[in-house]
Write a protein that holds these residues in place. Sequence first.
Motif: not given
Length: 515
Positions: A270-276, A301-315
């Motif tokens: 689930h985690l990998l698919i949501e990141a994809v 490719l910035s770390r702040p943007y990665a953090a923003e996207l990662a925060g949208r993942i619901r497990m």
Amino acid sequence: MVVSPHALASEAGARILAAGGNAFDAAVAVSACLGVVYPHMTGMGGDSFWLVYHAGEGQVRAYNASGRSGRLVHRGLYAGEPHIPFRGIRSAITVPGMVDGWAAIHRAYGRLPFGEVLSPAIRYAEQGFPVSAGQAAFTREAASALAQDARAASVYLPNGCAPEAGSRFVQPALARSLKRVAEGGREAFYKGEIARDIADFMRREGGYLTRDDFADHAGRWETPLFGRYREYTVAQVPPNSQGFAGLMILNMLDRFHLQSIEHGSADYYHLLIEAVKLAFRDRDRYLTDPDFSPIPLDRLLSRPYAAELAGRIRMDRAREADAAPMGRDTAYAAVADAEGNAVSFIQSLYFEFGSAVAAGDTGILLQNRGSFFSLDPDHVNRLEPGKRTFHTLMPAMALLDGRPAILYGTQGGEGQPQTQTAVLTRIADYGMHPQEAVSAPRWLWGRTWGEPRRDLRIEARVGRDVMDDLRRRGHPVQPAADYDGCMGHAHAIVIRDGWCEGGVDPRSDGQVAGI
């Protein structure tokens, strides 16, 4: 060590290494050989992308060997049509970049004579080789398309049907073209007899590429894109490759502690698919030829943007998303030599057998990569003259302390960033051997050409409990065969302590070859 999706190509690369060639010689030999013994996936009429590390230089370089659309190609040629045709002469609208890639890699770093490097491919084209199970199966699937072109049918459908696995397969016309390139180099292909023959064929059959398009073609050395994942520095080819999407996925996952998540669990998939899904949204919005439209890579490719996207993942819940259908025919291979040189490369005709058109008497199947251009004038990847299209090809290389540690990649269009992520996390987070990493169950989210559905296909050996859990989270799960070819053909080499460990996909006809 050599890994590739066909045993004969891997063995050819190993023989070049044993004869005193380096990784670059062997990689070109493997590439050319794959175009002969794996003709449903790749060939001289296609494109390629390369990541190379020369131990003496101590740096990774990228070579973009993808072709541009012809100067006479424009959207008006397809007025009233919903899209560019996927097959036939009108789908072959980009110049093949493959031969230019061979020449560039060999010219920069090769040691053996160019003709010697191409000799295994010439021999297999001229004398034949046994048809693999994969070639036989893919030929049966593409038989109706191949039958539309008399020259293609005469080669790939001998006696009017797909060849049987194990039967001898010869390609005398392709052997002649390879010999011309071996003797005359890239000029023979882009400015010599081959360019003339293909352009004349195009003119007679209603195609759009000209001799000037071939003469003007040039690939490009580029600076790779780099990202960090755990202790690794990960290199990808820049756009028009989708490689940056792979780095975006890793940037998100780097914020999670995967070792605390059981490998093979529903949480893992689930985690990998949501990141994809999140990475694909930006990929589809921006990816095209950067010469025509800017791509905000610094932000993506910035770390702040990665953090923003990662925060949208619901497990606990899958997000809605969409993806355009992709081709899946590709061949990934890698080579590492005893001197510390390494090559990670990938090549393709786009669909199986590309356009399904053989160019005149050259024996060369032409790619249909240009059919992925959009006819929508507002689309970022709209068709324009002299443009490189959105490309799925993305070889990868992970480095430790500035030296290659993992060479990895996969066949499979939309699946390439997904499978690369699976392979790297399995090696980096779970300590798997590369063979274990590529053999473990895989998934494919999205669509592939010819299939309107947008499912999550996952190999059934993950277990019913995992599939049911993913369904509860909202994933449209469709069980796939235990080693399903739709998952692509992934291969990897891990380099550590002076040794190479290889993994080749059991879903392919491939082999690991070491000396």
